[in-house]
Design a protein around this motif. Structure first.
Motif, short mmCIF file in Angstrom:
data_model
loop_
_atom_site.label_atom_id
_atom_site.label_comp_id
_atom_site.label_asym_id
_atom_site.label_seq_id
_atom_site.Cartn_x
_atom_site.Cartn_y
_atom_site.Cartn_z
N GLU A 19 0.81 -1.16 -0.02
CA GLU A 19 -0.04 -0.25 0.00
C GLU A 19 0.90 1.26 -0.05
O GLU A 19 0.27 2.30 -0.32
CB GLU A 19 -0.92 0.15 1.12
N MET A 20 2.04 1.16 0.34
CA MET A 20 2.85 2.29 0.38
C MET A 20 3.81 2.42 -0.97
O MET A 20 3.79 3.34 -1.69
CB MET A 20 4.21 2.31 1.38
N VAL A 21 4.52 1.15 -1.28
CA VAL A 21 5.12 1.00 -2.62
C VAL A 21 4.69 -0.32 -3.22
O VAL A 21 4.80 -1.25 -2.67
CB VAL A 21 6.51 1.00 -2.35
N ASP A 22 4.24 -0.25 -4.42
CA ASP A 22 3.88 -1.48 -5.01
C ASP A 22 4.84 -2.13 -5.99
O ASP A 22 4.32 -3.11 -6.43
CB ASP A 22 2.50 -1.12 -5.84
N HIS A 23 5.89 -1.56 -6.13
CA HIS A 23 6.86 -2.39 -6.76
C HIS A 23 8.22 -1.65 -6.34
O HIS A 23 8.41 -0.70 -6.05
CB HIS A 23 6.57 -2.30 -8.43
N TYR A 24 9.49 -2.43 -6.68
CA TYR A 24 10.52 -1.93 -6.28
C TYR A 24 11.58 -2.32 -7.76
O TYR A 24 11.34 -3.32 -8.18
CB TYR A 24 11.30 -2.58 -5.12
N ILE A 25 12.44 -1.20 -7.95
CA ILE A 25 13.40 -1.47 -8.94
C ILE A 25 14.79 -1.40 -8.41
O ILE A 25 15.20 -0.50 -8.04
CB ILE A 25 13.31 -0.66 -10.45
N LEU A 26 15.39 -2.66 -8.04
CA LEU A 26 16.70 -2.76 -7.69
C LEU A 26 17.89 -2.56 -8.66
O LEU A 26 17.54 -3.49 -9.49
CB LEU A 26 16.73 -3.73 -6.42
N THR A 27 18.64 -1.96 -8.71
CA THR A 27 19.67 -1.84 -9.13
C THR A 27 21.10 -2.77 -8.47
O THR A 27 21.61 -2.09 -7.54
CB THR A 27 20.45 -0.49 -9.70
N ILE A 28 21.51 -3.80 -9.03
CA ILE A 28 22.31 -4.85 -8.23
C ILE A 28 23.64 -4.55 -8.89
O ILE A 28 23.71 -4.45 -10.24
CB ILE A 28 21.78 -6.12 -8.42
N MET A 29 24.80 -4.29 -8.11
CA MET A 29 26.04 -4.18 -8.88
C MET A 29 26.85 -5.27 -8.09
O MET A 29 26.86 -5.65 -7.21
CB MET A 29 26.59 -2.94 -8.45
N ALA A 30 27.61 -6.04 -9.31
CA ALA A 30 28.64 -7.13 -8.99
C ALA A 30 29.85 -6.30 -9.13
O ALA A 30 30.18 -5.81 -10.40
CB ALA A 30 28.30 -8.05 -9.82
N GLN A 31 30.77 -6.32 -8.08
CA GLN A 31 32.31 -5.73 -8.19
C GLN A 31 33.26 -6.69 -7.71
O GLN A 31 33.05 -7.31 -6.90
CB GLN A 31 31.88 -4.58 -7.40
N ASP A 32 34.21 -6.63 -8.59
CA ASP A 32 35.48 -7.53 -8.13
C ASP A 32 36.20 -6.70 -7.20
O ASP A 32 35.79 -5.50 -6.71
CB ASP A 32 36.25 -7.72 -9.27
#
Length: 1819
Positions: A1050-1063
């Motif tokens: 009811e507050m946020v109906d979706h999330y778009i997560l940016t995932i970083m893979a770092q060596d």
């Protein structure tokens, strides 16, 4: 376009646009023309600008689009005018056709105002209640202009007293309510927002203020409305009437004639009830007396003589006070309360002439008509005359009138009239005529009674100038017409001349009849009243005397009968059904139509109320009064497209009639919804070889709107390789695809509706081009040649033979090249890896110098593609004469670096050329220096190690090579960013989403790889965007994404997560990202929320079942099925209400009746359909208040009403009270009583209080015939349509029945308590008897006991009144009876009189005395003979002599229950009083102890008992008396305090020689005493010894100190007290010569101390010791002994602040050690002469002695001397470890050598100084 129709033939006046006629014609014309142009695209609207009266001129506008042509305008006019004839408009001409601007464009008129465009501007015709140029302001109006409220005074007022109601539709239009300041407004407060009127008064007081005038204002934005409120305070009788100008004084001469006015009394009552009634005071004694002398007119207060005032009789009767005044008690009453007063009447004596002889009075009874002329003959009273007597005649007025209507001729004796007579003023006369002889010695009198006869000289008179009445049109036949005030007429004449007959005349009188006698008007049986036809009848009411006979007089007044409406017509709608179309954008508050209905009735019967009974769903509201239907809720066509409203119209008549109409509302769409894609992100794959127009994906967007508003078209932002079907949303290929050029496409699709204002939304479509194997692997060369040097046919395994390269543009498996050696034999020798490096697999090679084989590069997919190349390897053997310095070289280099690696070198040679066996990409060798250089960087991820040969060739040796092996190890650098293996997309949508409210859900694991190695290949994961509220966490090592904080859809109906893979590279850390789209899946975690505009709902009773009373709204923050809500009534008030589960409409389910229940409490909940379980809202409680409707008629209670009324009843007195109830409330239950008809008596004979229903008669009844009078009384409520009930009251007018009278008001008698039952009681002054002067049943007297005989002791003979004993009497229970007896006649309504009878019951001795079973007394042996012991009290229920008793002892007395004595020897008892006293012998027989003596005491009556008098037996009572003869003794010692001084070396066993025996001269025996030491006996130093002689013995070694011993003395008898005395034992120190080893004190005179020390050592005889003592004392005296001085100060011998210091030595210390100084008069002994002296003053209080000794017994150097200045603190400074001795001697002072000699007195104290109380020892 505007044009005018002139001369149209239309007959109606249409100037008023708001009139129904105008609206109907306008509607018809506009409808016709609108229909005509329905298909014309240029047509906008048609409007009528003006109707002009007279020869009708219609000015009309037809509004067309701006681009309409002139021809279109002409055609429009022609078409319009040609069709007007259909609407009855004929013979018109058309003119003034002009083209003008449409000023109504944009709809400037608000609130449904009608806009008409003019030549230069627009005009808004506003609907009702709106004003302003644009109808922007609501006209502020209250629901009425004035209002009247009534309150009873004293009634508690409940706030608010009312709520001001307005007719305002939009509450925002109201600015505020106001209360105008005035003198009355200070008592009120007005809520300026809600209009609630409150009062600051707890209750109203009419006497303070009868009414309040208030002005209420309602102010809006453009108008103001005023309401005038009048508050009347109804009076209650809360004040007593008060006499004015009291007390009253008046003078009247005695013997004044009857009728003489004494005075007039007046009273005032602050209440409105001014109907005061004056009378004589109701005091029984005086009322009877004064009522024979005076009367008080009840209404006027005039006090009139009714009897003769005779001073002598007044004085004898005791009513003439102070020989002058008579105090007449008076009373005034207002019907509920009364006040008394007094008239002081001064009776003036009459001086009477001497007595003369008079003859007996002759009485003449005559009559004369009232129209007799003046001088008419009345009588001749002449006496016969003699010669010596002549008479003179005189008239003496003896009646109550002071007029002179008659005269007598003094000579003739003829009596004639002197004035005209008027019977209506006076109907009889009485006067005396005296005949006096000429000597005035005798007289003769005659009394003439003249009755005036009536003649018909008066016409009937109506008390009212006109009469009016109301009757309902549905009146039944012969129904009485209620006329108030009732019709009556009077005639001043009497008899037949006053007999009146009533009649009716005038148009319509045939509908009614009138009773000629009573004037009661009724409807005829055949009458047909119809309010709709005739609303009023104006008739003439005539009254004729002489019973209507001809020749009589008559009079007439108008009688108007109003016909009131009956609800006999039900409302009718103007249209049977209504169909509407409204836009869903219609705002709440908008008026959409008016529902019109008419009712042929009038007033409330035609006052229509509209309401919606079903179908509203909380979206619509109909104005209950106007029928205007408006929108009250936001419409949403997408939710509800169609409404079917059932609207009820109901009149407000008593019998409600209603009708219904269905309003069908179709909600039209507006473009308020943008298209919505089913997905926010679409993804698709297509093969690169897809054909043209290949369908890649279909996107779908929905639009909740309809029509064009809901028709969606699709478009792409870039349309090259792909196209989208605008209608279907199907994406297809447009151009050939080549993955090798573009791997994927991100398309933005826009969905747009086709509304007027187009709305759109977008979605992203990612199309990934899937590779197909459409490319062949290709070698870079067709042939690869290289040389290998072989040493001893051996070659290092792994040596690179050559490097080949083939490429494939495809991707994935399609682009993966796989190498293979085609030759099977050579494949055992050589291998080729995936990177194309051909290596030697074995260390031995063939001896052949040339090796050739083929290699293949192919795909590993089907169908496979391949290419071939040839590898040629030349084998050479190195020269032995030429060799490298090492066989193998190893170099290390980091990848991606271009640098020199090092060099290879051949030993002992020059002219060497270095070369590589074949071209190795990126590696170069300097042919001269042998330096190996990287000319391009190496990639560790491709070849982590490169092994190759380097050849060296000498220019001096033509043939032969030397070779070495070079190994290059490539070290990793961080040159490869991580790449995601999962998800392998740049934008990944989590399938199935994430459930909200769940923690630690591992819903996704990302996985990345890194082609580097070591730290450069170690990957850490993080969320770098989209996690602003920290809901998610990713494991940095594993890539596991989890929920760490509950997500709330009811507050946020979706999330778009940016995932970083770092060596974790040490230099530059490389990374890559991917986006995760996480849709949040709804959980049913929100309960529905339910609201209502107001929790207080009002519904009027009697509404139809199904009427909507309230609307509740429910919302749920969840989505989908979790947000689908069903409403339920969990408390439906026993089924009286129901709710629409979906719309929230609360409706009635049963008939609502205010009288059954005034309030209902219902409870609503909302339940969603969520899964896995539903949720329920909080309970919404709604209070439904029922408004009363006047649906209950009043109902009389207590019927039938029958009462008897005696003719002598006072006018104005109450006859009876009728009472009615009404089940309604408020004004509907306010009842009013009226008399509407009578039978057999005049209508004016009675009246009824309209509020209380108390019936009273208005005049005296003596002239009324006895019999039954029937009254018709109506009760009516105060509802809007008043309802009533009728009751009949039967009043029986009876002849006067006088009450019987007792001969005496009080009777008394005395009777013994043993009087037999049935005995007659002789009362005084005589037996009760009542006299009744009536006859028949009225005189038959019946007696009975009215009260006071509840125990039934007596009875009364009902016929004779004789009283008898009815039951046994007992004086001890009741000693007297006070009865009220009544005597009444035998009529139905008996009259009665009462008298008081008091019967005293005499006592007889029928009860024996009583004593308690036992008594106890205590007397001390210390008392003297004759002492009082106790009193024996006997009780006897009888009284007087019968209760008197004598007392005596019986038997023997027992002492301690053993010893026997004669009681009379020990005690004396008084025969009468029962007092017991002691005798001498008692004291002689007892010892030193308490003795218990038991005695038997009897009490006996002095009079014989009645029941046993013949035996002469007396009544007895016996009690046991126990006398405790107590021996009281408290032991004491001989002294309170004993003081003993003994030395510390006293031996144990020594007696202190103390005598404890009491020094008493008492003869009283002393019991044995016991002594004991209670306290102070430390270490048991002392003990008590001896029996007969008691002493204290030392039992232990004693310390030098004072022992304070507490001695207890007691006897064996526990009843005796205990004594205490004190023994102070002072143990003093024994002073001995210090031993030789003792250190002597030292002082300043060291030489003297030394001499003394030598002398002490040398001397051993007694004389030497004495000399030593003197020397020591002298030395110490000269020293400073500080401790001694401190002791002196502490003991009071030395002041705290000495005047100067002194020295005290050891000698002074010894003196003070033995000193005891206490008080003046103490003895002291001089040791020199042994003489004792007495101190004269007390100058020392409590000496304190102290000694300071060291361990050896000597004085320390520090304590030898004590400065006088330190004495104050000496006590505290004495060390605790030193031996301290404190002594407080008591009586004697013993001082060593105290005297007058300074040699023997160390202080130098003279005798005179000793006697001085102020001796200062500090000197």
């Amino acid at each position: 376009m505007s044009f005018t129709l002139e001369n149209a033939e239309y007959s109606e006046e249409l100037a008023d646009r708001t009139s129904p006629k105008f609206r109907q014609l306008e509607k018809d014309i506009i409808g016709e023309i609108s229909q005509l142009y329905a298909n014309n695209s240029d047509f906008e609207r048609v409007e009528i600008t003006e109707f002009r009266p007279g020869s009708i001129v219609v000015v009309m506008n037809i509004v067309l689009h701006d681009n309409a042509t002139e021809s279109a305008i002409d055609n429009a006019v022609e078409s319009a005018t040609s069709h007007l004839s259909m609407n009855g408009i004929l013979n018109y001409t058309t003119s003034n056709v002009t083209r003008q601007k449409d000023y109504c464009y944009g709809k400037p008129c608000q609130n449904d105002g009608i806009c008409v465009s003019g030549s230069a501007d627009y005009v808004c015709y506003c609907r009702d209640n709106y004003i302003g140029k644009r109808c922007e302001h609501e006209y502020i109006a209250l629901d009425r202009g004035s209002l009247t409220l009534w309150f009873f005074e004293g009634e508690k007022v409940t706030n608010p007293i009312m709520e001001i109601r307005s007719l305002v539709r939009n509450p925002e239009s109201v600015l505020e309510y106001g209360l105008k300041n005035s003198d009355d407004s200070v008592f009120f407060k007005l809520d300026t927002k809600r209009g609630q009127l409150n009062t600051t008064l707890g209750s109203f007081d009419r006497e303070s203020r009868e009414s309040y005038l208030l002005e209420i204002t309602l102010t809006g934005r453009a108008s103001r409305s005023v309401l005038d409120i009048t508050i009347h305070v109804k009076d209650i009788n809360d004040n007593n009437p008060v006499f004015q100008n009291t007390p009253y004084y008046s003078k009247v001469m005695e013997y004044s004639p009857v009728g003489t006015l004494v005075t007039t009394i007046t009273a005032a009552d602050p209440d409105q009830n001014n109907d005061l009634n004056y009378s004589l005071s109701s005091d029984k004694g005086s009322l009877k007396y004064f009522s024979n002398l005076v009367s008080v007119e009840s209404e006027t207060g005039r006090v009139i003589l009714t009897g003769t005032l005779n001073r002598k009789m007044l004085k004898e009767d005791g009513y003439l006070v102070d020989n002058e005044n008579v105090a007449i008690p008076i009373e005034v009453s207002d019907g509920a309360t009364s006040t008394r007063g007094t008239i002081f009447l001064d009776v003036v004596p009459l001086f009477v002439r001497p007595t003369i002889t008079s003859n007996e009075t002759t009485r003449l009874q005559l009559s004369l008509p009232e129209d007799a002329a003046v001088g008419s003959f009345v009588a001749n009273v002449r006496l016969p005359e003699s010669d010596d007597v002549e008479y003179t005649y005189r008239i003496f007025k003896a009646d109550n009138y002071n007029n002179f209507s008659f005269a007598v001729n003094e000579t003739s004796g003829v009596v004639r009239t002197t004035q005209t007579l008027d019977r209506e003023e006076r109907d009889d006369y009485g006067f005396y005529v005296f005949a006096l002889d000429n000597n005035c010695l005798t007289s003769t009198e005659v009394y003439i009674e003249l009755r005036v006869e009536d003649v018909n000289d008066n016409a009937p008179e109506f008390p009212e100038t006109s009469y009016s009445a109301e009757i309902r049109e549905d009146a039944t036949s012969a129904q009485t017409v209620f006329i108030q005030p009732p019709i009556r007429a009077t005639d001043k004449d009497i008899g037949t001349n006053a007999e009146i007959a009533f009649s009716l005349s005038g148009q319509g009188h045939e509908q009614f009849t009138i009773d000629p006698e009573t004037g009661t008007v009724k409807t005829r049986e055949e009458s047909n009243l119809d309010y709709e036809t005739t609303k009023m009848y104006t008739l003439t009411l005539t009254a004729r005397d002489m019973n209507g006979d001809a020749g009589g007089h008559w009079n007439s007044v108008p009688l108007i009968i109003y016909i009131t409406d009956y609800n006999d017509n039900k409302p009718l709608f103007s249209h049977p059904n209504v169909n509407l179309q409204i836009s869903e954008a219609t705002q709440p508050g908008s008026l959409i139509t008016s529902i019109n209905a008419t009712d042929a009735d009038e007033d409330l019967n035609a006052a229509l109320l509209y309401f919606i009974s079903e179908g509203s769903q909380g979206k619509f509201k109909v104005d209950s009064h106007t029928g205007e239907l408006s929108v009250i809720g936001h419409l949403d066509r997408e939710t509800t497209e169609f409404y079917d409203l059932k609207i009820i119209v109901r009149d407000q008549g008593l019998h409600v009639l209603d009708n219904a109409v269905h309003v069908l509302i179709n909600v039209t769409d507006v473009n308020d919804n943008a298209p919505l894609f089913t997905e926010l992100f679409y993804s698709a794959h297509v093969a690169e070889n897809a054909t043209w127009a290949f369908q890649v994906i279909s996107v779908t967007a929905g639009d909740a709107d309809t029509g064009d508003n809901g028709r969606v078209t699709y478009a792409l932002d870039i349309m090259q390789e792909f196209v989208i079907d605008p209608m279907t949303g199907i994406v297809t290929t447009r151009l050939p695809l080549d993955r090798e050029n573009v791997e994927s496409y991100d398309l933005v699709v826009t969905a747009t509706d086709n509304g007027d204002v187009r709305l759109s939304s977008t979605a992203t479509v990612r199309i990934v081009i899937d590779d197909v194997n459409d490319n062949i692997p290709k070698f870079s060369k067709t042939e690869y040649t290289s040389t290998l040097l072989v040493r001893s046919s051996k070659l290092r395994n792994g040596t690179i033979a050559t490097i080949v390269s083939a490429s494939d543009p495809d991707s994935g498996e399609n682009g993966k090249v796989v190498y293979s050696v085609d030759d099977a034999e050579q494949s055992q020798t050589f291998s080729i890896d995936a990177s194309g490096v051909v290596r030697v697999n074995r260390d031995k090679l063939t001896s052949s110098k040339l090796i050739t084989f083929n290699i293949t590069a192919r795909n590993d997919v089907s169908p496979a593609q391949f290419d071939r190349a040839t590898v040629i390897i030349v084998l050479e053997h190195p020269l032995k004469t030429l060799a490298f310095d090492v066989d193998d070289y190893e170099f290390r280099v980091t990848e991606n670096v271009i640098a020199d690696l090092g060099n290879v070198r051949v030993l002992n040679s020059s002219g060497i050329t270095y070369k590589l066996p074949f071209d190795i990409p990126g590696i170069h060798i300097n042919s001269t220096s042998g330096v190996i250089t990287l000319i391009s960087s190496l990639d560790r991820e491709i070849n982590p190690q490169v092994i190759f040969n380097v050849f060296a060739q000498s220019e001096y040796i033509a043939e032969g090579l030397a070779f070495t092996t070079v190994t290059i190890t490539v070290e990793d650098v961080n040159d490869n960013p991580p790449y995601f293996e999962y998800p392998d997309e740049l934008y990944h949508v989590v399938a199935g989403g994430l459930r909200e409210n769940h923690l630690n859900d591992t819903f996704l694991t990302v996985r990345a790889n890194d082609e580097d190695s070591g730290h450069n290949s170690q990957i850490q994961y993080s969320i770098i965007d989209g996690n602003e509220d920290a809901k998610f966490n990713i494991d940095s090592d594993t890539g596991v994404i989890s929920v760490i904080s509950e997500v709330d859809r009811e507050m946020v109906d979706h999330y778009i997560l940016t995932i970083m893979a770092q060596d974790t590279g040490e230099d530059d850390r490389l990374n890559s990202t991917t986006q995760i789209f996480i849709p949040i899946v709804d959980e049913n975690d929100n309960a529905p929320n339910i609201t209502i505009d107001s929790s207080n709902v009002v519904v009027q009773e009697n509404v139809l079942i199904g009427t909507e009373v309230a609307f509740v709204r429910a919302t749920d923050d969840d989505s989908g099925q979790n947000a689908e809500i069903v409403l339920e009534l969990i408390d439906d008030a026993d089924g009286y209400f129901q709710i629409d589960a979906l719309s929230g409409s609360i409706q009635t389910n049963k008939d609502i009746d205010y009288e059954t229940q005034e309030k209902y409490d219902i409870a609503v909940i909302a339940v969603d359909k969520g899964l896995p379980s539903s949720r329920t809202s909080e309970t919404l409680r709604i209070e439904v208040l029922v408004i009363d409707y006047n649906d209950n008629s009043p109902h009389f209670t207590g019927q039938p009403y029958t009462v008897s009324l005696a003719k002598d009843s006072d006018p104005g007195s109450s006859v009876l009270q009728v009472s009615a109830t009404d089940d309604d409330s408020g004004r509907n239950a306010n009842l009013t009583y009226t008399i509407i008809g009578t039978d057999k008596c005049g209508l004016d004979l009675f009246n009824v209080d309209e509020t209380t229903g108390v019936l009273k008669h208005t005049r005296v009844l003596y002239e009324e015939p006895a019999g039954t009078c029937l009254l018709t009384i109506r009760v009516m409520d105060d509802g809007q349509e008043r309802l009533s009930d009728i009751a009949m009251v039967e009043v029986n007018i009876t002849e006067v029945n006088h009450p019987p009278q007792f001969e005496s008001d009080v009777y008394s008698a005395t009777v013994p308590e043993n009087e037999p039952v049935g005995s007659d009681i002789n009362t005084s002054p005589n037996p009760p008897k009542a006299i009744d002067d009536d006859h028949g049943p009225n005189a038959e007297v019946v007696y009975r006991i009215l009260g006071g005989n509840e125990d039934g002791f007596f009875s009364i003979d009902s016929a004779t009144g004789l009283i008898k004993v009815a039951s046994s009497l007992d004086r001890e229970i009741v000693d007297s009876v006070h009865m009220l007896i009544v005597a009444h006649d035998s009529t139905v309504d008996p009259k009665s009189a009462t008298a008081n009878v008091t019967i005293t019951i005499d006592d007889v001795n029928d009860n024996a005395p009583e004593l308690p079973p036992q008594e106890t007394a205590v007397v001390s042996q210390d008392s003297k003979p004759g002492s009082f012991v106790t009193t024996i009290n006997a009780t006897d229920a009888d009284s007087g002599p019968n209760a008197e008793c004598s007392f005596s002892f019986l038997g023997e007395a027992k002492l301690d229950r053993v010893k026997v004595e004669q009681p009379n020897d020990l005690f004396a008892i008084d025969d009468f009083s029962g007092n017991i006293t002691t005798k001498d012998a008692l004291y002689r027989i007892v010892g030193a102890s308490t003795v218990s003596i038991e005695l038997l005491v009897i009490a006996e009556n002095r009079q014989p008992l009645v029941a046993t008098s013949s035996q002469n037996w007396r009544g007895l009572a016996v009690t046991w008396l126990t006398v405790l003869f107590t021996f009281d003794y408290t032991p004491v010692c001989g002294q309170d305090v004993y003081q003993v001084s003994i030395p510390e070396d006293t031996f144990p066993g020594t007696l202190l020689n103390i005598s404890f025996e009491e020094n008493s001269n008492s003869l009283k025996p002393i019991p044995a005493l016991t002594y004991a030491i209670k306290s102070g006996n430390d270490r048991n130093s002392f003990g008590i010894i001896g029996d007969s002689v008691v002493d204290i013995q030392v039992q232990n070694v004693l310390d030098v100190r004072t022992y304070n011993l507490t001695i207890s003395v007691s006897t064996p008898d526990p009843l005796h007290g205990k004594g205490t005395c004190f023994v102070v034992v002072e143990v003093f120190q024994v002073v001995t010569a210090p031993p030789s080893s003792t250190t002597l004190p030292s002082g300043k005179d060291d030489d003297l101390s030394s001499v003394a020390l030598v002398a002490i050592i040398a001397l051993s005889t007694v004389s030497t010791l004495l000399l030593l003592l003197v020397i020591l004392l002298t030395a110490i005296y000269r020293g400073k002994n500080a401790s001694l001085r401190a002791s002196l100060k502490a003991s009071g011998l030395m002041p705290s602040k000495p005047k100067k210091s002194i020295k005290l030595g050891f000698y002074e210390w010894l003196v003070m050690r033995a000193a005891t100084i206490n008080k003046k008069g103490a003895k002291y002994k001089d040791h020199d002469d042994g003489q004792s002296s007495e101190m004269t003053e007390r100058y020392v209080r409590r000496p304190l002695y102290a000694s300071n000794r060291n361990a050896a017994g000597g004085l320390t150097a520090e304590s030898d001397y004590l400065d006088a200045g330190d004495v104050e603190d000496a006590y505290e400074q004495i060390p605790a470890e030193q031996d301290m001795v404190y002594t407080e001697p008591d009586n004697y002072l013993t001082m060593a050598s105290v005297g007058t000699s300074t040699q023997t007195n160390p202080f130098g104290i003279s005798e005179s100084e000793i006697d001085s109380p102020s001796r200062d020892f500090s000197a």
